[in-house]
Design an enzyme around this catalytic site. Structure first.
Site, short mmCIF file in Angstrom:
data_model
loop_
_atom_site.label_atom_id
_atom_site.label_comp_id
_atom_site.label_asym_id
_atom_site.label_seq_id
_atom_site.Cartn_x
_atom_site.Cartn_y
_atom_site.Cartn_z
N HIS A 1 0.83 -1.20 0.00
CA HIS A 1 0.00 0.00 0.00
C HIS A 1 0.87 1.25 0.00
CE1 HIS A 1 0.64 -1.13 4.24
NE2 HIS A 1 0.47 0.14 4.55
N HIS A 25 0.88 5.24 1.15
CA HIS A 25 0.29 6.28 1.99
C HIS A 25 0.32 7.59 1.22
CE1 HIS A 25 0.56 4.05 5.89
NE2 HIS A 25 1.50 3.39 5.20
#
Length: 149
Positions: free
Chosen positions: A105, A107
Site C-alpha cells: 500500500h 500512503h
C-alpha cells in the site's frame, strides 16, 4: 488472503471509508491518520511485499496516489477546510520499514506549509476528528479534479 484486513476491505467484508476505486486499486482513509485525509492506496490483488507486486500494478497504484495527491492540493480535504500545500507519498516494505499490514500500500498524506508534523511523530499521534466528513470532501475533490481533465 483470508486473514488480510485490506483484502477484506476489497471484498467488502470489512468497513472502510472508500474515497477512490477502479478495476485495479482501492483507496480509503487510514483509520489512524497522520493528518486528516491520510489515504491508503492498495491493489485489489493481494501482494504482501514489493517483490511480488507486478510493476504495472505498482504503476496503477502510483497513478491513483498521484490523482489523490493532486485532489488534496486543489480542494480542501481536512476539517479546517484548508487545501494541502503538498503531499507525502510513502510505501513501507517489510517489518524493518514499519510495514504493519502485509498487503502492499501507498500512503498519501496531505501536508500544510509549516505544519511541523514529522512522519515519525505523526505515526504516534494519529487521529482525525471527523473522518466521514474528510472522506466526503476527498471524494468531492477527486470528482472536481476528474472534471477538469
Amino acid at each position: 488472503m483470508s486473514n488480510c484486513v485490506f483484502c477484506a476491505i476489497v471484498d467488502g467484508s470489512a468497513p472502510a471509508r472508500i474515497v477512490y476505486s477502479d478495476d485495479d486499486v482501492v483507496a480509503f482513509l487510514d483509520i489512524r491518520p497522520i493528518r486528516p485525509g491520510h489515504t491508503l492506496v492498495i491493489p485489489r490483488e493481494h501482494h504482501a511485499r514489493l517483490d511480488t507486486l507486478p510493476p504495472e500494478l505498482g504503476g496503477k497504484m502510483f497513478a491513483a496516489a498521484q490523482r489523490i495527491g493532486t485532489a488534496m492540493q486543489q480542494a480542501p480535504v481536512g476539517s479546517g477546510r484548508t487545501i494541502a500545500d503538498g503531499v507525502n507519498l510513502a510505501l513501507n516494505d517489510g517489518r524493518a520499514a514499519f510495514q504493519t499490514v502485509f498487503h502492499s500500500h501507498i500512503h498519501v498524506v496531505p501536508r500544510l506549509r509549516g505544519d511541523r508534523i514529522s512522519l515519525a511523530k505523526g505515526l504516534v499521534l494519529r487521529r482525525d476528528p471527523d473522518p466521514d466528513a474528510t472522506a466526503d470532501r476527498l471524494r468531492a475533490a477527486l470528482e472536481e479534479v476528474a472534471g477538469e481533465r
